[in-house]
Enzyme design. Structure first.
Site, PDB file in Angstrom:
ATOM      1  N   LYS A   1      35.230  93.041-110.658  1.00 33.64           N
ATOM      2  CA  LYS A   1      35.658  94.160-111.502  1.00 33.64           C
ATOM      3  C   LYS A   1      34.915  94.110-112.844  1.00 33.64           C
ATOM      4  CE  LYS A   1      40.309  93.846-109.468  1.00 33.64           C
ATOM      5  NZ  LYS A   1      41.748  93.783-109.792  1.00 33.64           N
TER       6      LYS A   1
ATOM      7  N   TYR B   1      42.301 102.549-104.784  1.00 31.61           N
ATOM      8  CA  TYR B   1      43.644 101.985-104.995  1.00 31.61           C
ATOM      9  C   TYR B   1      44.754 102.930-104.543  1.00 31.61           C
ATOM     10  CZ  TYR B   1      42.089  97.830-107.612  1.00 31.61           C
ATOM     11  OH  TYR B   1      41.559  96.605-107.977  1.00 31.61           O
TER      12      TYR B   1
ATOM     13  N   ASN C   1      42.155  90.500-113.767  1.00 33.33           N
ATOM     14  CA  ASN C   1      42.058  89.372-112.825  1.00 33.33           C
ATOM     15  C   ASN C   1      40.715  89.310-112.091  1.00 33.33           C
ATOM     16  OD1 ASN C   1      42.436  91.425-111.015  1.00 33.33           O
ATOM     17  ND2 ASN C   1      44.391  90.687-110.221  1.00 33.33           N
TER      18      ASN C   1
ATOM     19  N   GLU D   1      37.820  99.970 -96.866  1.00 37.33           N
ATOM     20  CA  GLU D   1      37.152  99.753 -98.159  1.00 37.33           C
ATOM     21  C   GLU D   1      35.629  99.630 -97.992  1.00 37.33           C
ATOM     22  OE1 GLU D   1      41.091  97.731-100.226  1.00 37.33           O
ATOM     23  OE2 GLU D   1      39.382  96.425 -99.796  1.00 37.33           O
TER      24      GLU D   1
HETATM   25  P1  IDP Z   1      45.408  92.256-105.275  1.00 40.90           P
HETATM   26  O1  IDP Z   1      44.238  92.655-106.150  1.00 40.90           O
HETATM   27  O2  IDP Z   1      45.704  90.799-105.402  1.00 40.90           O
HETATM   28  O3  IDP Z   1      45.256  92.716-103.842  1.00 40.90           O
HETATM   29  P2  IDP Z   1      47.321  94.428-105.605  1.00 40.90           P
HETATM   30  O4  IDP Z   1      48.804  94.287-105.526  1.00 40.90           O
HETATM   31  O5  IDP Z   1      46.625  95.121-104.490  1.00 40.90           O
HETATM   32  O6  IDP Z   1      46.721  92.976-105.867  1.00 40.90           O
HETATM   33  O7  IDP Z   1      47.007  95.179-106.968  1.00 40.90           O
HETATM   34  C1  IDP Z   1      45.715  95.653-107.237  1.00 40.90           C
HETATM   35  C2  IDP Z   1      45.359  95.326-108.657  1.00 40.90           C
HETATM   36  O8  IDP Z   1      46.266  96.015-109.530  1.00 40.90           O
HETATM   37  C3  IDP Z   1      45.507  93.857-109.056  1.00 40.90           C
HETATM   38  O9  IDP Z   1      44.387  93.071-108.687  1.00 40.90           O
HETATM   39  C4  IDP Z   1      45.669  93.958-110.547  1.00 40.90           C
HETATM   40  O10 IDP Z   1      44.404  94.132-111.181  1.00 40.90           O
HETATM   41  C5  IDP Z   1      46.457  95.242-110.697  1.00 40.90           C
HETATM   42  N1  IDP Z   1      47.896  94.951-110.843  1.00 40.90           N
HETATM   43  C6  IDP Z   1      48.732  94.539-109.872  1.00 40.90           C
HETATM   44  N2  IDP Z   1      49.965  94.350-110.357  1.00 40.90           N
HETATM   45  C7  IDP Z   1      49.897  94.658-111.675  1.00 40.90           C
HETATM   46  C8  IDP Z   1      50.857  94.671-112.732  1.00 40.90           C
HETATM   47  O11 IDP Z   1      52.027  94.344-112.560  1.00 40.90           O
HETATM   48  N3  IDP Z   1      50.393  95.058-113.957  1.00 40.90           N
HETATM   49  C9  IDP Z   1      49.109  95.430-114.191  1.00 40.90           C
HETATM   50  N4  IDP Z   1      48.179  95.419-113.218  1.00 40.90           N
HETATM   51  C10 IDP Z   1      48.570  95.049-111.986  1.00 40.90           C
END
Ligand code: IDP
Ligand code: MG
Length: 162
Positions: free
Chosen positions: A20, A60, A123, A137
């Site tokens: 990212k 997303y 992250n 994807e």
């Molecule tokens: P993943 O990336 O581990 O698959 P997902 O639940 O698919 O996690 O969420 C996609 C992305 O959305 C995450 O990598 C993170 O960047 C963001 N995200 C997920 N949960 C939160 C949150 O509670 N607050 C802010 N961003 C979030």
């Protein structure tokens, strides 16, 4: 029963991995790629792109009801993303292991997010969460001709003869 190359080919999977904008801006491209490469996975597609917000929303789409959806899509489209496809036995599930938990605070040390990130909103890396999402994807981010099929010289050493 399948043998040798055939058996090996049948077990091959592909997953979509993206660094990212935060990972790109922080200079973590080589660090992240090297973890997949050293494991023994094979890079079959790679490109640096700045996705539009609409494109990020497609990527997303599963999260569109979540409160952070808009900010997340704004962020993904804010700068370069390094989009990749990695191939290997078990790469979808194991790729997620290399990445670590969604929240870096809950990611184990030794994982990419555990070692290199601090908060969930930054992250640094995305990885497909299952075979269906991997397929979707890869199709969203890459044209079929951008995926390169080749035999890596390392394969016979990574997988053995059978
Ligand atoms: P993943 O990336 O581990 O698959 P997902 O639940 O698919 O996690 O969420 C996609 C992305 O959305 C995450 O990598 C993170 O960047 C963001 N995200 C997920 N949960 C939160 C949150 O509670 N607050 C802010 N961003 C979030
Ligand atoms: Mg996800």
């Amino acid at each position: 029963m399948l043998q040798g190359q055939e058996a090996h080919a049948a077990e091959m999977e592909r997953t979509f991995i993206a660094i990212k904008p935060d990972g790109v801006q922080r200079g973590l491209i080589a660090e992240i790629i090297s973890r997949f490469e050293r494991k023994g996975f094979k890079l079959v597609a790679i490109k640096l792109v700045v996705p539009s917000k609409e494109f990020a929303q497609k990527h997303y789409h599963d999260l569109k009801e979540r409160p952070f959806f808009n900010g997340l899509c704004e962020f993904l489209s804010s700068g370069p993303v390094l989009a990749m496809v990695w191939e290997g036995e078990g790469v979808i599930k194991y790729g997620r292991k290399l990445i670590g938990a969604t929240d870096p605070q809950k990611s184990e040390p030794g994982t990419i997010r555990g070692d290199l990130a601090v908060v969930v909103g930054r992250n640094i890396i995305h990885g497909s969460d299952g075979p269906e999402t991997a397929k979707d994807e890869i199709n969203l981010w890459f044209k079929p001709q951008e995926l390169v099929s080749y035999t890596s010289n390392a394969e016979k050493w990574v997988y053995g003869a059978n």
